[in-house]
Scaffold this motif. Structure first.
Motif, PDB file in Angstrom:
ATOM      1  N   ILE A 145      -6.717  -6.245  -6.002  1.00  0.00           N
ATOM      2  CA  ILE A 145      -5.258  -6.325  -6.167  1.00  0.00           C
ATOM      3  C   ILE A 145      -4.775  -7.758  -5.913  1.00  0.00           C
ATOM      4  O   ILE A 145      -3.851  -8.227  -6.573  1.00  0.00           O
ATOM      5  N   THR A 160     -10.947  -3.071  -2.807  1.00  0.00           N
ATOM      6  CA  THR A 160      -9.623  -2.748  -3.345  1.00  0.00           C
ATOM      7  C   THR A 160      -8.673  -3.916  -3.116  1.00  0.00           C
ATOM      8  O   THR A 160      -7.953  -4.337  -4.017  1.00  0.00           O
ATOM      9  N   TYR A 216       0.870  -1.179   0.000  1.00  0.00           N
ATOM     10  CA  TYR A 216       0.000   0.000   0.000  1.00  0.00           C
ATOM     11  C   TYR A 216       0.906   1.228   0.000  1.00  0.00           C
ATOM     12  O   TYR A 216       1.651   1.449   0.957  1.00  0.00           O
ATOM     13  N   GLN A 241      -6.931   3.493  -4.797  1.00  0.00           N
ATOM     14  CA  GLN A 241      -7.962   3.607  -3.757  1.00  0.00           C
ATOM     15  C   GLN A 241      -8.105   5.094  -3.435  1.00  0.00           C
ATOM     16  O   GLN A 241      -7.257   5.677  -2.772  1.00  0.00           O
ATOM     17  N   VAL A 284      -1.231  -1.097  -4.173  1.00  0.00           N
ATOM     18  CA  VAL A 284      -2.444  -0.287  -4.003  1.00  0.00           C
ATOM     19  C   VAL A 284      -1.977   1.144  -3.811  1.00  0.00           C
ATOM     20  O   VAL A 284      -1.236   1.439  -2.873  1.00  0.00           O
ATOM     21  N   ARG A 310      -1.569  -2.821 -10.368  1.00  0.00           N
ATOM     22  CA  ARG A 310      -1.843  -1.744  -9.416  1.00  0.00           C
ATOM     23  C   ARG A 310      -3.317  -1.359  -9.418  1.00  0.00           C
ATOM     24  O   ARG A 310      -3.997  -1.495 -10.431  1.00  0.00           O
ATOM     25  N   VAL A 311      -3.777  -0.888  -8.275  1.00  0.00           N
ATOM     26  CA  VAL A 311      -5.164  -0.454  -8.115  1.00  0.00           C
ATOM     27  C   VAL A 311      -5.140   0.873  -7.369  1.00  0.00           C
ATOM     28  O   VAL A 311      -4.314   1.065  -6.473  1.00  0.00           O
TER      29      VAL A 311
END
Lengths: 363, 375
Positions: A182, A178, A17, A138, A99, A135-136
């Motif tokens: 991921i 999320t 993260y 948030q 993330v 990748r995501v």
């Protein structure tokens, strides 16, 4: 980089993260820690600091099982403040998915921009093309006033059109979605040999056969005997524990492995900072136990746990011998892993789907 | 030598700074090509002795702190109190990280392996003890302790209620008597706040509740509020007046026979939910519910008067709410609003006494005090 262990049917992935300071990375992990069932999470570690900021990392292992396979996601947060740039880079090493947590408040635009840029720069420095990294986004703190609309945020930060979720980490809104996304993407990368082959050296996954696991254990047992050690561990810098042998009263080897991995990586970086040469050994000494770490190859190291200070000369000799043998074995594992991954591809694509679905139902 | 960063976790005055610098010099004395950095646990530089050439001090400090933080966590996993940390580069560079009290780290860099033993001896001896003592007695910087790293659900209900009540009490007192909140009171309250946050972070609930209670009593003492008022005098009197007022309203549209029945039913409903307060229906009379009898019966069960007050208020409030609901049925929304207004006027007359009890302004889980919401 993920580790697949054939003998135990375990898959370990690293999810990081990343984001600006105070954007909600730690809060997201805290939410997951609080709301996932105990059977699906390990010990949440947040390093003690005199401030509310993350000093090095927060860590939460999330575990799920499906069709006899155990999937272990090691969730890390990076420190957001610029002062900790040196430690931030270490956490991103070997990530299987990232993330990107964005603080949606309008007055944090500069920090968010800088955090996205830092991520790309760090990945390049680590030899990884950012486009190939799952990748995501948030978009956090959506409950606050004066926030950037989602369309604008997408335009500003998400130039690569990654998946994104609006979230309020404090209440948990969007956090779980999320994570699921991921986790799924990280496993998809793992099961796509073409994608895996294009990853940088520090991000390539490892497949360890049952036979190799046995050999690791035998070597560690011999090391224990020759060094007069209570236990020894073979650890990967990014994904933690590979193998262990011996007995110590505290059996949380998983936490021990993750902590040792971060500890060793920081020590190496510190060493490069001083003399551009890595350390050959690290000694951590307490009242009862001593831990001695020694590098095996570019990504792995050995840790020997002895009661008291141990016989340092004997220990050094034993370590020197075992390092050579283990390095040769690991070299073979690395060279065989790409072809082995192809073999696992189809199997894991179906198992991973089930694993994620099960977890969604359990939370 | 660098000057101390004002953001570090502790502040050394100039005399302490000189002594620490001298001590760091003595620790390195005769050690081969040694230099050292004193940092706080967050990796911020406090003092440097013999600044190393070609080394990025900020990176060195952040990495040492990060590395030591994991070492500390490792120690916990291994069931130990604390670890010292030594990095070795065969016979070349050696880095020794030593924990100084629970606030700082001394990072010593040596160019050869010779000297590590001597260094350990010095740190374990009088020099080390002196450094620990100096760091331990250093002042905390003037900045608030950060909020606890814990989600609200992890805090037990009782602790949550106590801290909320205390916050509401302080806010209320500050609004009503700002002139009494001098610098000394503000300083003590800030310190108490930091203690509460620290104990919540450490999940030491007993300590959190202890600090809350101490703070409440201390504040009453400072504002001369606690000596004359007791819950057993004020709460029954307040509710007697409220029930009497409600009785007056209800007799306007309900016959006296039906009223007695209504009071009994109201009592029974609440007694099912709060049996530890509603112990005997002898408090139900033709003129309403006698709050004094209700209190006295319940008081037989409680040794802690404040605990009783905490249970008594929501129970009686519930009875009032039931009766207000009857007014709503008989007289509509307008009638209910008038009754609520009347009840709040009675409450206002008791404000100062409630303030002294720490009840005024408290409206939340457990403490309702006629905070009846519109339905």
């Amino acid at each position: 980089m993920a580790i697949l262990q054939e003998a135990t049917k375990e898959v370990t992935c690293k999810i990081v993260y990343h984001g600006a300071g105070m954007c909600g990375k730690t809060t997201s992990l805290m939410y997951l820690n609080h709301h996932l069932p105990k059977s699906q999470r390990g010990r949440f570690i947040t390093l003690e600091t005199p401030t509310e900021r993350t000093l090095y990392f927060d860590f939460l292992p999330v575990i799920t099982e499906a069709r006899g396979y155990k999937f272990r996601y090691l969730l890390f947060t990076t420190p957001g403040q610029d002062y900790y740039e040196a430690t931030r880079k270490l956490i991103l090493k070997g990530a299987d998915g990232i993330v990107l947590v964005v603080d949606s408040q309008r007055n944090r635009l500069t920090e968010n921009h800088s955090s996205v840029e830092i991520l790309e720069k760090t990945l390049y420095e680590l030899g990884q093309h950012p486009d190939l990294m799952p990748r995501v986004f948030q978009y956090n703190k959506r409950d606050l006033t004066d926030i950037v609309p989602l369309e604008e945020a997408e335009r500003l930060f998400n130039s690569r059109h990654a998946l994104s979720f609006p979230a309020v980490a404090r209440t948990g809104q969007g956090v779980y979605e999320t994570f699921l996304t991921i986790a799924k993407m990280a496993l998809s990368k793992l099961t796509s040999p073409e994608g895996e082959s294009r990853m940088g050296d520090m991000f390539k996954s490892t497949v360890i056969t049952a036979d190799e696991s046995m050999k690791f254990k035998l070597n560690l047992a011999r090391l224990n005997e020759e060094a007069g050690a209570a236990a020894s561990l073979l650890v990967d810098e990014s994904s933690g524990l590979i193998s262990h042998r011996g007995e110590i009263p505290m059996k949380d080897y998983e936490t021990l492995g993750a902590l040792l991995a971060c500890n060793f990586t920081a020590a190496q970086e510190l060493s490069f900072n001083i003399s551009h040469l890595g350390f050959t050994g690290i000694l951590q000494r307490g009242a009862k136990w001593s831990l001695t770490a020694s590098r095996v190859d570019l990504r792995r190291f050995l840790v020997v746990i002895t009661e008291g200070y141990g016989d340092q000369r004997r220990l050094r000799n034993a370590l020197g011998y075992s390092r050579g043998i283990l390095a040769a074995q690991l070299h073979q594992v690395d060279s065989m892993s790409p072809s082995r991954l192809r073999r696992f591809g189809e199997l894991f694509s179906s198992v991973s789907h089930v694993a994620i679905s099960d977890m969604a139902g359990g939370a | 030598m660098t000057s101390p960063d004002t953001n570090v976790g502790f502040v050394l005055d100039s005399a302490q700074q000189t002594r620490v610098a001298g001590l760091m010099e003595r620790i390195l004395d005769e050690l081969p090509q040694g230099y050292s950095v004193l940092i706080d646990r967050a990796g911020r530089i406090v003092n440097v002795c013999h600044e190393p050439v070609g080394v990025q001090l900020e990176a060195l400090s952040a990495l040492s702190a990060g590395c030591y933080a994991t070492t500390n966590e490792l120690a916990k996993v291994m069931g130990e109190e604390e670890y010292s940390l030594l990095f070795r580069q065969e016979d070349d560079n050696q880095v020794y990280v030593w924990p100084v009290a629970d606030r700082a780290l001394l990072v010593v860099l040596l160019k050869t392996s010779r000297g590590v033993e001597m260094l350990e001896e010095r740190l374990g001896g009088p020099m080390g003890r002196e450094l620990v003592a100096m760091v331990r007695t250093a002042k905390l910087p003037d900045r608030p302790t950060p909020p606890p790293r814990i989600v609200i659900e992890e805090i037990p209900y009782e602790v949550r209620t106590r801290t909320r009540n205390l916050t509401a009490l302080i806010t209320s007192l500050q609004t009503r008597m700002p002139e009494k909140f001098n610098d000394e009171i503000k300083r003590v309250l800030l310190k108490a706040r930091e203690e509460i946050i620290k104990s919540i972070t450490a999940q030491d609930w007993r300590r959190t509740m202890g600090v809350c209670e101490w703070c409440r009593q201390w504040l009453f003492g400072q504002l001369n509020l606690s000596a004359t008022v007791e819950p057993r005098k004020i709460l029954p009197r307040l509710y007697i007046e409220v029930f009497s007022y409600l009785h007056g309203v209800l007799t306007g549209f309900i016959s006296s026979e039906r009223l007695t029945d209504l009071y009994r039913k109201t009592y029974t409903i609440v007694a099912k939910r709060r049996p530890w307060v509603c112990l005997s229906d002898s408090c139900v009379t033709a003129d309403g519910i006698d709050a004094r009898i209700l209190w006295e019966r319940a008081a037989e069960q409680y040794s802690d008067i404040m605990q009783l007050a905490r249970e008594f208020v929501p129970a009686v409030d519930e009875m009032v709410r039931e009766l207000v609901r009857v007014v709503y049925v008989g007289r509509g929304g307008e009638g209910r609003n008038r009754v609520l207004q009347g009840a709040k006027e009675i409450l206002a007359r008791y404000r100062n006494e409630l303030l002294a009890l720490g009840l005024e302004g408290v409206a939340g889980e457990g403490w309702l005090l006629l905070n009846i919401k519109s339905e």
